[in-house]
Design a protein around this motif. Structure first.
Motif, PDB file in Angstrom:
ATOM      1  N   GLU A   1      30.181  26.303  23.146  1.00 24.01           N
ATOM      2  CA  GLU A   1      30.436  25.073  22.378  1.00 24.01           C
ATOM      3  C   GLU A   1      29.504  23.931  22.776  1.00 24.01           C
ATOM      4  N   ALA A   2      28.669  24.152  23.782  1.00 27.23           N
ATOM      5  CA  ALA A   2      27.798  23.083  24.278  1.00 27.23           C
ATOM      6  C   ALA A   2      26.476  23.033  23.509  1.00 27.23           C
ATOM      7  N   GLN A   3      26.157  21.851  22.998  1.00 26.05           N
ATOM      8  CA  GLN A   3      24.869  21.653  22.330  1.00 26.05           C
ATOM      9  C   GLN A   3      23.836  21.345  23.412  1.00 26.05           C
ATOM     10  N   LEU A   4      22.935  22.288  23.679  1.00 27.25           N
ATOM     11  CA  LEU A   4      22.043  22.195  24.828  1.00 27.25           C
ATOM     12  C   LEU A   4      20.672  21.625  24.509  1.00 27.25           C
ATOM     13  N   GLU A   5      20.276  21.653  23.267  1.00 23.69           N
ATOM     14  CA  GLU A   5      18.929  21.205  22.936  1.00 23.69           C
ATOM     15  C   GLU A   5      18.900  20.701  21.506  1.00 23.69           C
ATOM     16  N   LYS A   6      18.202  19.592  21.306  1.00 26.59           N
ATOM     17  CA  LYS A   6      18.014  19.049  19.963  1.00 26.59           C
ATOM     18  C   LYS A   6      16.548  18.717  19.767  1.00 26.59           C
ATOM     19  N   SER A   7      15.994  19.106  18.643  1.00 26.13           N
ATOM     20  CA  SER A   7      14.625  18.771  18.310  1.00 26.13           C
ATOM     21  C   SER A   7      14.536  17.308  17.882  1.00 26.13           C
ATOM     22  N   ARG A   8      13.342  16.742  18.044  1.00 28.60           N
ATOM     23  CA  ARG A   8      13.149  15.376  17.547  1.00 28.60           C
ATOM     24  C   ARG A   8      13.224  15.337  16.024  1.00 28.60           C
ATOM     25  N   LEU A   9      13.150  16.522  15.387  1.00 30.09           N
ATOM     26  CA  LEU A   9      13.323  16.573  13.926  1.00 30.09           C
ATOM     27  C   LEU A   9      14.750  16.201  13.533  1.00 30.09           C
ATOM     28  N   LEU A  10      15.671  16.346  14.475  1.00 32.81           N
ATOM     29  CA  LEU A  10      17.086  16.102  14.184  1.00 32.81           C
ATOM     30  C   LEU A  10      17.344  14.606  14.301  1.00 32.81           C
ATOM     31  N   SER A  11      17.112  13.897  13.177  1.00 27.37           N
ATOM     32  CA  SER A  11      17.308  12.453  13.186  1.00 27.37           C
ATOM     33  C   SER A  11      18.789  12.132  13.318  1.00 27.37           C
ATOM     34  N   ASP A  12      19.101  10.823  13.443  1.00 30.93           N
ATOM     35  CA  ASP A  12      20.497  10.429  13.623  1.00 30.93           C
ATOM     36  C   ASP A  12      21.325  10.665  12.368  1.00 30.93           C
ATOM     37  N   ARG A  13      20.689  11.061  11.266  1.00 31.08           N
ATOM     38  CA  ARG A  13      21.461  11.410  10.066  1.00 31.08           C
ATOM     39  C   ARG A  13      22.008  12.842  10.144  1.00 31.08           C
ATOM     40  N   PHE A  14      21.496  13.604  11.092  1.00 36.01           N
ATOM     41  CA  PHE A  14      21.900  14.992  11.245  1.00 36.01           C
ATOM     42  C   PHE A  14      22.870  15.109  12.421  1.00 36.01           C
ATOM     43  N   SER A  15      23.925  15.890  12.249  1.00 37.09           N
ATOM     44  CA  SER A  15      24.811  16.182  13.374  1.00 37.09           C
ATOM     45  C   SER A  15      25.290  17.616  13.253  1.00 37.09           C
ATOM     46  N   ALA A  16      25.424  18.262  14.396  1.00 40.86           N
ATOM     47  CA  ALA A  16      25.869  19.645  14.422  1.00 40.86           C
ATOM     48  C   ALA A  16      26.997  19.779  15.427  1.00 40.86           C
ATOM     49  N   GLU A  17      27.916  20.667  15.104  1.00 40.73           N
ATOM     50  CA  GLU A  17      29.041  20.933  15.989  1.00 40.73           C
ATOM     51  C   GLU A  17      29.288  22.425  16.057  1.00 40.73           C
ATOM     52  N   ARG A  18      29.900  22.843  17.143  1.00 46.14           N
ATOM     53  CA  ARG A  18      30.340  24.222  17.268  1.00 46.14           C
ATOM     54  C   ARG A  18      31.663  24.217  18.039  1.00 46.14           C
ATOM     55  N   PRO A  19      32.731  23.830  17.374  1.00 46.60           N
ATOM     56  CA  PRO A  19      34.024  23.748  18.054  1.00 46.60           C
ATOM     57  C   PRO A  19      34.486  25.115  18.545  1.00 46.60           C
TER      58      PRO A  19
ATOM     59  N   GLY B   1       6.640  28.194   8.481  1.00 45.41           N
ATOM     60  CA  GLY B   1       7.572  28.912   9.322  1.00 45.41           C
ATOM     61  C   GLY B   1       8.786  28.049   9.614  1.00 45.41           C
ATOM     62  N   PRO B   2       9.889  28.667  10.018  1.00 48.20           N
ATOM     63  CA  PRO B   2      11.076  27.874  10.367  1.00 48.20           C
ATOM     64  C   PRO B   2      10.779  26.895  11.502  1.00 48.20           C
ATOM     65  N   GLU B   3      11.460  25.734  11.458  1.00 45.80           N
ATOM     66  CA  GLU B   3      11.333  24.721  12.514  1.00 45.80           C
ATOM     67  C   GLU B   3      12.671  24.577  13.220  1.00 45.80           C
ATOM     68  N   PHE B   4      12.640  24.569  14.531  1.00 43.26           N
ATOM     69  CA  PHE B   4      13.849  24.470  15.333  1.00 43.26           C
ATOM     70  C   PHE B   4      14.508  23.109  15.167  1.00 43.26           C
ATOM     71  N   LEU B   5      15.845  23.120  15.001  1.00 40.94           N
ATOM     72  CA  LEU B   5      16.603  21.882  14.921  1.00 40.94           C
ATOM     73  C   LEU B   5      17.481  21.678  16.155  1.00 40.94           C
ATOM     74  N   THR B   6      18.352  22.670  16.444  1.00 37.75           N
ATOM     75  CA  THR B   6      19.275  22.510  17.554  1.00 37.75           C
ATOM     76  C   THR B   6      19.821  23.856  17.992  1.00 37.75           C
ATOM     77  N   TYR B   7      20.438  23.881  19.177  1.00 35.92           N
ATOM     78  CA  TYR B   7      20.871  25.130  19.794  1.00 35.92           C
ATOM     79  C   TYR B   7      22.158  24.892  20.583  1.00 35.92           C
ATOM     80  N   PHE B   8      23.082  25.823  20.452  1.00 36.51           N
ATOM     81  CA  PHE B   8      24.359  25.797  21.175  1.00 36.51           C
ATOM     82  C   PHE B   8      24.467  27.035  22.048  1.00 36.51           C
ATOM     83  N   GLN B   9      24.990  26.849  23.241  1.00 37.85           N
ATOM     84  CA  GLN B   9      25.454  27.976  24.030  1.00 37.85           C
ATOM     85  C   GLN B   9      26.959  27.790  24.163  1.00 37.85           C
TER      86      GLN B   9
END
Lengths: 111, 113
Positions: B52-70, B42-50
């Motif tokens: 432009e604010a990034q409100l939650e990040k999974s521990r799966l999201l290592s420092d090699r991963f970055s997300a933005e929502r300008p 099944g899909p695994e959660f990575l991150t969530y924005f409300q």
């Protein structure tokens, strides 16, 4: 985190049959959704149902939050119902809005 | 309403390269989610924005991963120094508020060779 168990893992039915898919979860939730992933990989939301009962055509779902399970009913199955059905839950009161998905029920409807 | 759009649909990259994926949510949706799905899971959660604010990040999201929502519109997910274990389908979803179900995009399939 919340654990989600779905059963059965696999289900093969003839066209026209009815089926019941089950989702058990380990903690209280305020978000529960059922999805269908078709053979091409597209995830389609079927129901948002953290509690109660909903119906949409041949599909219906019931969530008994106090007993921590949800059921998805499919009646008069069609070949287009084939695919994987996922249950996903979250408890945003615990600070976690991201959904936790189960492993899914793989449904095959034979003509 | 054209649904959730993800680009590219497929990406093949060599190990160690950087990749960036884009998600355009349904325009009136203020919540945007990134998930990763590997074969048979099944899909695994990575991150969530409300907005432009990034409100939650999974521990799966290592420092090699970055997300933005300008500006709270489209979102990008970047993976730096890709590894073979990053090979997966990357899914984006959006919703209006918590009480509504998600709408998923068709995903970006990443293959790291």
């Amino acid at each position: 985190g919340i654990q989600v168990e779905q059963s059965p893992p696999d289900l093969i039915l003839q066209e026209g049959a009815n089926s019941t898919l089950r989702c058990n979860f380990s903690d209280s939730v305020n978000n529960l959704q059922w999805f269908h992933q078709n053979p091409w990989g597209q995830l389609i939301n079927l129901f948002y149902i953290p509690s109660g009962t909903k119906q949409n055509g041949r599909l219906s779902a019931t969530t008994v939050a106090t007993e921590r399970y949800s059921l998805l009913y499919i009646s008069s199955s069609q070949t287009t119902d084939s695919g994987v059905y996922f249950c996903a839950v979250a408890n945003s009161g615990g600070g976690a809005d991201g959904l936790t998905f189960g492993k899914g029920t793989h449904l095959i409807i034979q003509p | 309403d054209t649904g959730v759009s993800q680009n590219p649909r497929h990406k093949i990259t060599k190990r160690g390269q950087n990749v960036t994926f884009r998600c355009d949510p349904i325009s009136e949706h203020n919540r945007l989610y990134w998930y990763r799905q590997t074969l048979g899971q099944g899909p695994e959660f990575l991150t969530y924005f409300q907005n432009e604010a990034q409100l939650e990040k999974s521990r799966l999201l290592s420092d090699r991963f970055s997300a933005e929502r300008p500006k709270g519109s489209f979102s990008t997910l970047e993976i730096q120094r890709t590894e073979q274990g990053d090979s997966a389908m990357y899914l984006c979803a959006s919703s209006l508020v918590l009480a509504y179900g998600y709408t998923f995009g068709s995903g970006t399939r990443l293959t790291v060779v």
